[in-house]
Motif scaffolding. Structure first.
Motif, mmCIF file in Angstrom:
data_model
loop_
_atom_site.group_PDB
_atom_site.id
_atom_site.type_symbol
_atom_site.label_atom_id
_atom_site.label_comp_id
_atom_site.label_asym_id
_atom_site.label_seq_id
_atom_site.Cartn_x
_atom_site.Cartn_y
_atom_site.Cartn_z
ATOM 1 N N VAL A 143 -35.134 35.632 -23.989
ATOM 2 C CA VAL A 143 -36.328 36.128 -23.284
ATOM 3 C C VAL A 143 -37.214 36.907 -24.250
ATOM 4 O O VAL A 143 -38.445 36.742 -24.261
ATOM 5 N N ILE A 144 -36.615 37.754 -25.093
ATOM 6 C CA ILE A 144 -37.394 38.526 -26.066
ATOM 7 C C ILE A 144 -38.064 37.591 -27.070
ATOM 8 O O ILE A 144 -39.249 37.757 -27.391
ATOM 9 N N ALA A 145 -37.324 36.598 -27.561
ATOM 10 C CA ALA A 145 -37.905 35.637 -28.512
ATOM 11 C C ALA A 145 -39.051 34.871 -27.870
ATOM 12 O O ALA A 145 -40.099 34.653 -28.498
ATOM 13 N N LEU A 146 -38.894 34.453 -26.625
ATOM 14 C CA LEU A 146 -39.948 33.723 -25.917
ATOM 15 C C LEU A 146 -41.182 34.620 -25.722
ATOM 16 O O LEU A 146 -42.319 34.169 -25.884
ATOM 17 N N ALA A 147 -40.961 35.894 -25.423
ATOM 18 C CA ALA A 147 -42.081 36.826 -25.247
ATOM 19 C C ALA A 147 -42.838 37.021 -26.562
ATOM 20 O O ALA A 147 -44.074 37.071 -26.577
ATOM 21 N N VAL A 148 -42.125 37.119 -27.674
ATOM 22 C CA VAL A 148 -42.769 37.281 -28.976
ATOM 23 C C VAL A 148 -43.594 36.043 -29.322
ATOM 24 O O VAL A 148 -44.739 36.151 -29.792
ATOM 25 N N VAL A 149 -43.049 34.873 -29.079
ATOM 26 C CA VAL A 149 -43.782 33.623 -29.350
ATOM 27 C C VAL A 149 -45.024 33.539 -28.458
ATOM 28 O O VAL A 149 -46.111 33.170 -28.921
ATOM 29 N N ALA A 186 -47.667 35.972 -29.779
ATOM 30 C CA ALA A 186 -48.289 35.459 -31.005
ATOM 31 C C ALA A 186 -49.247 34.319 -30.696
ATOM 32 O O ALA A 186 -50.364 34.257 -31.244
ATOM 33 N N LEU A 187 -48.852 33.429 -29.796
ATOM 34 C CA LEU A 187 -49.709 32.300 -29.419
ATOM 35 C C LEU A 187 -50.973 32.779 -28.717
ATOM 36 O O LEU A 187 -52.079 32.318 -29.024
ATOM 37 N N SER A 188 -50.837 33.746 -27.804
ATOM 38 C CA SER A 188 -52.024 34.242 -27.100
ATOM 39 C C SER A 188 -52.960 34.985 -28.056
ATOM 40 O O SER A 188 -54.184 34.862 -27.949
ATOM 41 N N THR A 189 -52.415 35.731 -29.011
ATOM 42 C CA THR A 189 -53.244 36.408 -30.003
ATOM 43 C C THR A 189 -54.010 35.404 -30.854
ATOM 44 O O THR A 189 -55.202 35.580 -31.127
ATOM 45 N N ALA A 190 -53.342 34.331 -31.259
ATOM 46 C CA ALA A 190 -53.994 33.286 -32.051
ATOM 47 C C ALA A 190 -55.099 32.608 -31.247
ATOM 48 O O ALA A 190 -56.188 32.343 -31.779
ATOM 49 N N LEU A 191 -54.855 32.324 -29.979
ATOM 50 C CA LEU A 191 -55.877 31.682 -29.141
ATOM 51 C C LEU A 191 -57.077 32.591 -28.920
ATOM 52 O O LEU A 191 -58.223 32.132 -28.933
ATOM 53 N N ILE A 192 -56.863 33.875 -28.726
ATOM 54 C CA ILE A 192 -57.968 34.823 -28.557
ATOM 55 C C ILE A 192 -58.786 34.898 -29.841
ATOM 56 O O ILE A 192 -60.020 34.869 -29.814
ATOM 57 N N GLY A 193 -58.116 34.987 -30.968
ATOM 58 C CA GLY A 193 -58.824 35.012 -32.253
ATOM 59 C C GLY A 193 -59.631 33.755 -32.494
ATOM 60 O O GLY A 193 -60.769 33.801 -32.966
ATOM 61 N N TYR A 194 -59.064 32.600 -32.149
ATOM 62 C CA TYR A 194 -59.766 31.334 -32.317
ATOM 63 C C TYR A 194 -60.974 31.255 -31.388
ATOM 64 O O TYR A 194 -62.047 30.792 -31.782
ATOM 65 N N GLY A 195 -60.838 31.735 -30.184
ATOM 66 C CA GLY A 195 -61.941 31.712 -29.226
ATOM 67 C C GLY A 195 -63.081 32.640 -29.593
ATOM 68 O O GLY A 195 -64.237 32.378 -29.278
ATOM 69 N N MET A 196 -62.778 33.730 -30.289
ATOM 70 C CA MET A 196 -63.797 34.715 -30.631
ATOM 71 C C MET A 196 -64.378 34.516 -32.018
ATOM 72 O O MET A 196 -65.234 35.291 -32.444
ATOM 73 N N ARG A 197 -63.978 33.499 -32.740
ATOM 74 C CA ARG A 197 -64.405 33.347 -34.133
ATOM 75 C C ARG A 197 -65.916 33.272 -34.287
ATOM 76 O O ARG A 197 -66.459 33.753 -35.268
#
Length: 148
Positions: A12-18, A21-32
């Motif tokens: 569960v912790i590993a899934l939460a970290v992934v 990380a995925l949501s942070t990458a998507l937010i960064g990509y959307g705001m570029r």
């Protein structure tokens, strides 16, 4: 039984970290394209940005540089004392826009000219809405600005 709970907790912790990380990458990509860095004229002169980079330029409109051309295109110089950048803008300028006043523009640097697609005029920092002035006068704490 405890090892199964421990494994499940680690999963569960590993899934939460992934997921984080995925949501942070998507937010960064959307705001570029939505993030515009602010630069002063001195910074633009010292290190001109790429012609494809959209950024904000701010400073004072240089005295005597405002030229209204044919049609809606207006050119003027923006300075901060350390550098001067020529600005071209097509459109209607804000009411508070004038020479020796602050402005911020959003656009791109093309062949040494900042081509703005948005211009904001900065008002005097001593501005206070009438309602606030009236409320302060009622309380007896209002003081007239020294610059008027």
């Amino acid at each position: 039984m405890k090892s199964l709970k421990k494994k499940r907790r680690i999963q569960v912790i590993a899934l939460a970290v992934v997921a984080l990380a995925l949501s942070t990458a998507l937010i960064g990509y959307g705001m570029r394209d939505g993030i515009n860095f602010f630069r002063s004229p001195a910074q633009v002169v010292a290190e001109p940005p790429a012609p494809t980079e959209t950024f904000r330029l701010g400073g004072l409109v240089e005295e005597g540089s405002l030229v209204r051309g044919q049609g809606e295109t207006i050119t003027f110089n923006v300075t901060d004392g350390g550098g001067t950048v020529k600005v071209a803008y097509t459109g209607v300028l804000p009411d508070l826009f004038s020479e020796n006043q602050g402005m911020i523009g959003t656009g791109k640097l093309v062949d040494g000219v900042f081509v703005a697609h948005e211009i904001l005029a900065k008002h005097d920092e001593s501005y206070m809405p009438k309602e606030v002035v009236d409320a302060l006068k009622e309380q007896g704490v209002y003081q007239e600005p020294s610059g008027s």
